[in-house]
Design an enzyme around this catalytic site. Structure first.
Site, PDB file in Angstrom:
ATOM      1  N   ARG A 183      12.000  -2.507  10.938  1.00 42.60           N
ATOM      2  CA  ARG A 183      10.772  -2.088  11.615  1.00 42.60           C
ATOM      3  C   ARG A 183      10.411  -3.110  12.678  1.00 42.60           C
ATOM      4  O   ARG A 183      10.279  -4.299  12.380  1.00 42.60           O
ATOM      5  CB  ARG A 183       9.630  -1.975  10.594  1.00 42.60           C
ATOM      6  N   ARG A 185      -0.502  -8.881  13.307  1.00 43.02           N
ATOM      7  CA  ARG A 185      -1.028  -7.800  12.461  1.00 43.02           C
ATOM      8  C   ARG A 185      -2.009  -8.364  11.431  1.00 43.02           C
ATOM      9  O   ARG A 185      -3.021  -7.745  11.118  1.00 43.02           O
ATOM     10  CB  ARG A 185       0.119  -7.059  11.760  1.00 43.02           C
ATOM     11  N   ARG A 242      11.347  -6.830   4.503  1.00 40.62           N
ATOM     12  CA  ARG A 242      11.359  -5.438   4.961  1.00 40.62           C
ATOM     13  C   ARG A 242      11.996  -5.342   6.354  1.00 40.62           C
ATOM     14  O   ARG A 242      12.733  -4.410   6.648  1.00 40.62           O
ATOM     15  CB  ARG A 242       9.918  -4.901   4.999  1.00 40.62           C
ATOM     16  N   LYS A 246       0.832  -1.218   0.000  1.00 35.26           N
ATOM     17  CA  LYS A 246       0.000   0.000   0.000  1.00 35.26           C
ATOM     18  C   LYS A 246       0.864   1.264   0.000  1.00 35.26           C
ATOM     19  O   LYS A 246       0.626   2.177  -0.783  1.00 35.26           O
ATOM     20  CB  LYS A 246      -0.898   0.062   1.251  1.00 35.26           C
ATOM     21  N   ARG A 257      -9.317   1.728   9.228  1.00 33.36           N
ATOM     22  CA  ARG A 257      -9.026   0.315   9.497  1.00 33.36           C
ATOM     23  C   ARG A 257     -10.108  -0.327  10.350  1.00 33.36           C
ATOM     24  O   ARG A 257     -10.059  -1.546  10.576  1.00 33.36           O
ATOM     25  CB  ARG A 257      -7.693   0.198  10.243  1.00 33.36           C
TER      26      ARG A 257
HETATM   27  P1  AMP Z   1       1.077   0.725   8.666  1.00 34.69           P
HETATM   28  O1  AMP Z   1       2.394   1.349   8.349  1.00 34.69           O
HETATM   29  O2  AMP Z   1      -0.065   1.338   7.936  1.00 34.69           O
HETATM   30  O3  AMP Z   1       1.109  -0.774   8.513  1.00 34.69           O
HETATM   31  O4  AMP Z   1       0.798   1.015  10.219  1.00 34.69           O
HETATM   32  C1  AMP Z   1       1.699   0.605  11.222  1.00 34.69           C
HETATM   33  C2  AMP Z   1       0.988   0.522  12.565  1.00 34.69           C
HETATM   34  O5  AMP Z   1       0.476   1.810  12.921  1.00 34.69           O
HETATM   35  C3  AMP Z   1      -0.227  -0.396  12.601  1.00 34.69           C
HETATM   36  O6  AMP Z   1       0.110  -1.745  12.794  1.00 34.69           O
HETATM   37  C4  AMP Z   1      -0.995   0.190  13.780  1.00 34.69           C
HETATM   38  O7  AMP Z   1      -0.403  -0.166  15.005  1.00 34.69           O
HETATM   39  C5  AMP Z   1      -0.778   1.683  13.588  1.00 34.69           C
HETATM   40  N1  AMP Z   1      -1.831   2.241  12.705  1.00 34.69           N
HETATM   41  C6  AMP Z   1      -1.680   2.792  11.471  1.00 34.69           C
HETATM   42  N2  AMP Z   1      -2.853   3.213  10.979  1.00 34.69           N
HETATM   43  C7  AMP Z   1      -3.788   2.912  11.919  1.00 34.69           C
HETATM   44  C8  AMP Z   1      -5.185   3.066  11.987  1.00 34.69           C
HETATM   45  N3  AMP Z   1      -5.891   3.601  10.968  1.00 34.69           N
HETATM   46  N4  AMP Z   1      -5.818   2.651  13.106  1.00 34.69           N
HETATM   47  C9  AMP Z   1      -5.139   2.119  14.140  1.00 34.69           C
HETATM   48  N5  AMP Z   1      -3.825   1.920  14.125  1.00 34.69           N
HETATM   49  C10 AMP Z   1      -3.130   2.308  13.027  1.00 34.69           C
END
Ligand code: AMP
Length: 212
Positions: free
Chosen positions: A134, A145, A128, A14, A89
């Site tokens: 990360r 996740r 990654r 994404k 989400r």
């Molecule tokens: P991402 O980089 O989008 O995979 O986000 C990394 C982490 O940030 C996720 O695993 C969540 O812990 C937090 N996170 C990002 N976006 C959201 C969201 N819309 N709602 C809740 N937690 C989020």
């Protein structure tokens, strides 16, 4: 103006695709994950709180996430086209976004569903993890996740299908091919919107009403 969101499981690509599209179509990329990571590295109060959830593979509570996103979107130029990556989400976040866009006289035009089988997504996260380090790409956290995504986010896709906004894109293809497929959907959506707008103006024009 086209506002879209990209959904898909962790590791679907994404962020990469949103970044490419933002550059090629001059759109604003909003990633709640990137925003949280920035807070974490700046050691803000929000970052400290968010980190505990992120490191465990859990979602940050809706209240915190919603406030952060609202602040970001309300400061944007009304002419900017948005790419939302990683938000909404949860169902509560869908409602928050609906209300927020409504209030700002914006609407969601398109939802790109990036399809990637779980094995591919897990493998990508492992790669990654070794490159970017990360914390949430650790194997156990990645599994969590995916569970959280399946339980809380995957059902939202059906909601956007019911609104006829969802377009499926095979995320296992080469990055450039995925980008081309997404760009095609954006172009189609933008030309449909133009056609609807023109049609609406024509029907609403006073001359047309008088002569009817
Ligand atoms: P991402 O980089 O989008 O995979 O986000 C990394 C982490 O940030 C996720 O695993 C969540 O812990 C937090 N996170 C990002 N976006 C959201 C969201 N819309 N709602 C809740 N937690 C989020």
């Amino acid at each position: 103006m086209t506002d879209l969101l990209i959904v898909g499981p962790p590791g679907a690509g994404k962020g990469t695709q949103a970044h490419l599209l933002a550059q090629s179509a001059d759109m604003v990329h909003i990633s709640t994950g990137d925003m949280f990571r920035e807070h974490v590295s700046n050691l803000t109060a929000l970052g400290v709180e968010a980190k505990t959830y992120m490191d465990a593979g859990e979602y940050v509570p809706d209240e915190l996430t919603g406030r952060m996103l609202t602040d970001r979107i309300t400061t944007l130029s009304p002419d900017a086209s948005l790419i939302l990556d990683g938000f909404p989400r949860t169902l509560a976040q869908v409602h928050l976004l609906d209300n927020l866009l409504d209030r700002l006289d914006r609407r969601l035009d398109l939802v790109i569903v990036l399809d990637v089988p779980i094995e591919v997504a897990v493998e990508r996260a492992a790669v990654r993890s070794s490159i970017e380090g990360r914390a949430d790409d650790d194997a156990t956290v990645v599994r969590r996740r995916h569970e959280v995504y399946a339980a809380q986010t995957a059902p939202l896709i059906e909601l956007y299908r019911a609104r006829t906004l969802a377009r499926d894109v095979d995320g296992t293809r080469l990055v450039d091919d995925v980008a081309t497929a997404i760009a095609g959907h954006v172009t189609t959506s933008a030309s449909n919107e133009l056609r609807d707008t023109t049609h609406g103006t024509f029907l609403a024009s006073p001359g047309r009403v008088r002569s009817a």
